[in-house]
Design a protein around this motif. Structure first.
Motif, PDB file in Angstrom:
ATOM      1  N   ALA A 169       0.826  -1.198   0.000  1.00 35.31           N
ATOM      2  CA  ALA A 169       0.000   0.000   0.000  1.00 35.31           C
ATOM      3  C   ALA A 169       0.865   1.254   0.000  1.00 35.31           C
ATOM      4  O   ALA A 169       0.561   2.243  -0.689  1.00 35.31           O
ATOM      5  CB  ALA A 169      -0.931  -0.001   1.212  1.00 35.31           C
ATOM      6  N   GLY A 170       1.947   1.242   0.777  1.00 38.84           N
ATOM      7  CA  GLY A 170       2.847   2.389   0.814  1.00 38.84           C
ATOM      8  C   GLY A 170       3.503   2.647  -0.531  1.00 38.84           C
ATOM      9  O   GLY A 170       3.625   3.797  -0.966  1.00 38.84           O
ATOM     10  N   GLN A 171       3.918   1.571  -1.214  1.00 38.11           N
ATOM     11  CA  GLN A 171       4.560   1.731  -2.516  1.00 38.11           C
ATOM     12  C   GLN A 171       3.581   2.229  -3.563  1.00 38.11           C
ATOM     13  O   GLN A 171       3.895   3.127  -4.361  1.00 38.11           O
ATOM     14  CB  GLN A 171       5.167   0.397  -2.950  1.00 38.11           C
ATOM     15  CG  GLN A 171       6.339  -0.044  -2.104  1.00 38.11           C
ATOM     16  CD  GLN A 171       6.767  -1.465  -2.379  1.00 38.11           C
ATOM     17  OE1 GLN A 171       6.168  -2.168  -3.193  1.00 38.11           O
ATOM     18  NE2 GLN A 171       7.805  -1.928  -1.691  1.00 38.11           N
ATOM     19  N   LEU A 172       2.357   1.680  -3.554  1.00 40.95           N
ATOM     20  CA  LEU A 172       1.346   2.130  -4.512  1.00 40.95           C
ATOM     21  C   LEU A 172       0.941   3.562  -4.214  1.00 40.95           C
ATOM     22  O   LEU A 172       0.727   4.366  -5.128  1.00 40.95           O
ATOM     23  CB  LEU A 172       0.130   1.204  -4.451  1.00 40.95           C
ATOM     24  CG  LEU A 172      -0.997   1.493  -5.454  1.00 40.95           C
ATOM     25  CD1 LEU A 172      -0.468   1.424  -6.878  1.00 40.95           C
ATOM     26  CD2 LEU A 172      -2.144   0.504  -5.259  1.00 40.95           C
ATOM     27  N   GLY A 173       0.828   3.910  -2.922  1.00 43.16           N
ATOM     28  CA  GLY A 173       0.487   5.274  -2.561  1.00 43.16           C
ATOM     29  C   GLY A 173       1.548   6.260  -3.013  1.00 43.16           C
ATOM     30  O   GLY A 173       1.236   7.349  -3.506  1.00 43.16           O
ATOM     31  N   ALA A 174       2.815   5.883  -2.853  1.00 43.02           N
ATOM     32  CA  ALA A 174       3.897   6.763  -3.295  1.00 43.02           C
ATOM     33  C   ALA A 174       3.869   6.949  -4.809  1.00 43.02           C
ATOM     34  O   ALA A 174       4.174   8.034  -5.315  1.00 43.02           O
ATOM     35  CB  ALA A 174       5.237   6.191  -2.855  1.00 43.02           C
ATOM     36  N   ALA A 175       3.459   5.896  -5.533  1.00 39.98           N
ATOM     37  CA  ALA A 175       3.389   5.997  -6.993  1.00 39.98           C
ATOM     38  C   ALA A 175       2.316   6.985  -7.434  1.00 39.98           C
ATOM     39  O   ALA A 175       2.393   7.538  -8.537  1.00 39.98           O
ATOM     40  CB  ALA A 175       3.114   4.619  -7.604  1.00 39.98           C
ATOM     41  N   SER A 176       1.314   7.226  -6.575  1.00 34.73           N
ATOM     42  CA  SER A 176       0.253   8.177  -6.943  1.00 34.73           C
ATOM     43  C   SER A 176       0.772   9.610  -7.034  1.00 34.73           C
ATOM     44  O   SER A 176       0.077  10.489  -7.531  1.00 34.73           O
ATOM     45  CB  SER A 176      -0.893   8.101  -5.928  1.00 34.73           C
ATOM     46  OG  SER A 176      -0.483   8.589  -4.654  1.00 34.73           O
ATOM     47  N   PHE A 177       1.999   9.843  -6.571  1.00 31.07           N
ATOM     48  CA  PHE A 177       2.600  11.173  -6.650  1.00 31.07           C
ATOM     49  C   PHE A 177       2.736  11.637  -8.101  1.00 31.07           C
ATOM     50  O   PHE A 177       2.783  12.843  -8.368  1.00 31.07           O
ATOM     51  CB  PHE A 177       3.976  11.156  -5.976  1.00 31.07           C
ATOM     52  CG  PHE A 177       4.693  12.475  -5.986  1.00 31.07           C
ATOM     53  CD1 PHE A 177       4.323  13.489  -5.113  1.00 31.07           C
ATOM     54  CD2 PHE A 177       5.736  12.716  -6.877  1.00 31.07           C
ATOM     55  CE1 PHE A 177       4.982  14.713  -5.128  1.00 31.07           C
ATOM     56  CE2 PHE A 177       6.393  13.932  -6.902  1.00 31.07           C
ATOM     57  CZ  PHE A 177       6.017  14.934  -6.013  1.00 31.07           C
ATOM     58  N   VAL A 178       2.777  10.686  -9.032  1.00 31.36           N
ATOM     59  CA  VAL A 178       2.966  11.052 -10.433  1.00 31.36           C
ATOM     60  C   VAL A 178       1.698  11.644 -11.044  1.00 31.36           C
ATOM     61  O   VAL A 178       1.781  12.335 -12.068  1.00 31.36           O
ATOM     62  CB  VAL A 178       3.429   9.819 -11.245  1.00 31.36           C
ATOM     63  CG1 VAL A 178       2.273   8.851 -11.493  1.00 31.36           C
ATOM     64  CG2 VAL A 178       4.055  10.236 -12.568  1.00 31.36           C
TER      65      VAL A 178
END
Length: 259
Positions: A169-178
């Motif tokens: 979840a943390g990795q996918l959430g960080a990817a939403s920064f794009v």
């Protein structure tokens, strides 16, 4: 008071205590948009066709919407924490309204977001941003911003419930920064390649950002843009309501379903 309202207030209170008990994360989340405003406004602004104070006025609404889109990340991470630490299963065994838990989290997130925008707005005023439209327009802009944040948070909670682990979840959430980078939050889209401009202008963030710029009186609506950007208020409402109508029932259903 109905069971949903009572339980929802209790869950919102829990989420607010969660934020209070982790002040470092709350402060970091609130300072990030301020740092981006100063960095983008003074570093990138000098290299764009909308320089100086004018670019900073252009940028503030974009950062407000990018911060609202961050509800996707925070909703996902908090829901994933509760799911994989057994909190969600515990709530399922209690006589609590099934809709109250995700709604309480989303409402608490709205309150935190409303408070968290104050430092960004004050910094924006300090660097030259102004509300140049009417008071009614500014109030409408704030309403649209919070509605979009609610929609993003609902989507994030659902993804957090479906996540395989907190780390995922943390990795996918960080990817939403794009997502804000593929929009008009930071730069005008008029000079982008056609295919990329179409992608950016159909990004919900672009419609909400353009609506805020229009309602605040910071920038005119661009000509020849895709429908959501050419009709920004209607486009922002349509995107926000469509995302809420899609993700809110799925979130409640996902929470109620036994793991």
């Amino acid at each position: 008071m109905s069971a949903l309202a009572y339980d929802g207030l209790a869950m919102a209170g829990r989420q607010l205590r969660r934020v209070r008990n982790n002040p470092g994360l709350a402060v970091l989340t609130q300072l990030m948009p301020v740092n981006m405003l100063l960095f983008f406004g003074y570093v990138f602004g000098s290299a764009l066709a909308v320089p100086g104070r004018e670019y900073r006025s252009f940028l503030v609404p974009g950062l407000l919407v990018a911060t609202a889109a961050g509800g996707l990340m925070t909703g996902m991470f908090q829901a994933a924490q509760d799911t994989h630490r057994g909190v969600t299963d515990r709530f399922r065994t209690m006589p609590v309204s099934r809709a109250a838990v995700p709604l309480g989290q989303a409402v608490a997130d709205l309150l935190v977001t409303a408070v968290g925008t104050v430092p960004l707005l004050l910094t924006g005023l300090a660097v030259g941003w102004r509300i140049e439209g009417s008071a009614a327009g500014a109030a409408g802009a704030v309403g649209l911003l919070l509605l979009f944040r609610f929609a993003c948070t609902c989507a994030g909670i659902l993804l957090g419930l479906l996540s395989r682990s907190e780390e995922a979840a943390g990795q996918l959430g960080a990817a939403s920064f794009v997502l804000p980078l593929l929009s008009n939050a930071y730069i005008p889209t008029g000079n982008l390649p056609h295919w990329l401009r179409v992608l950016a202008e159909w990004n919900p963030i672009s419609a909400v950002t353009t609506a805020l710029r229009d309602l605040f009186g910071n920038a005119p609506v661009p000509e020849g843009a895709a429908w959501p950007v050419a009709h920004p208020v209607a486009g922002a409402l349509a995107w926000s309501l469509a995302l809420t109508a899609l993700f809110l029932p799925l979130t409640v259903r996902g929470y109620a379903r036994a793991e």
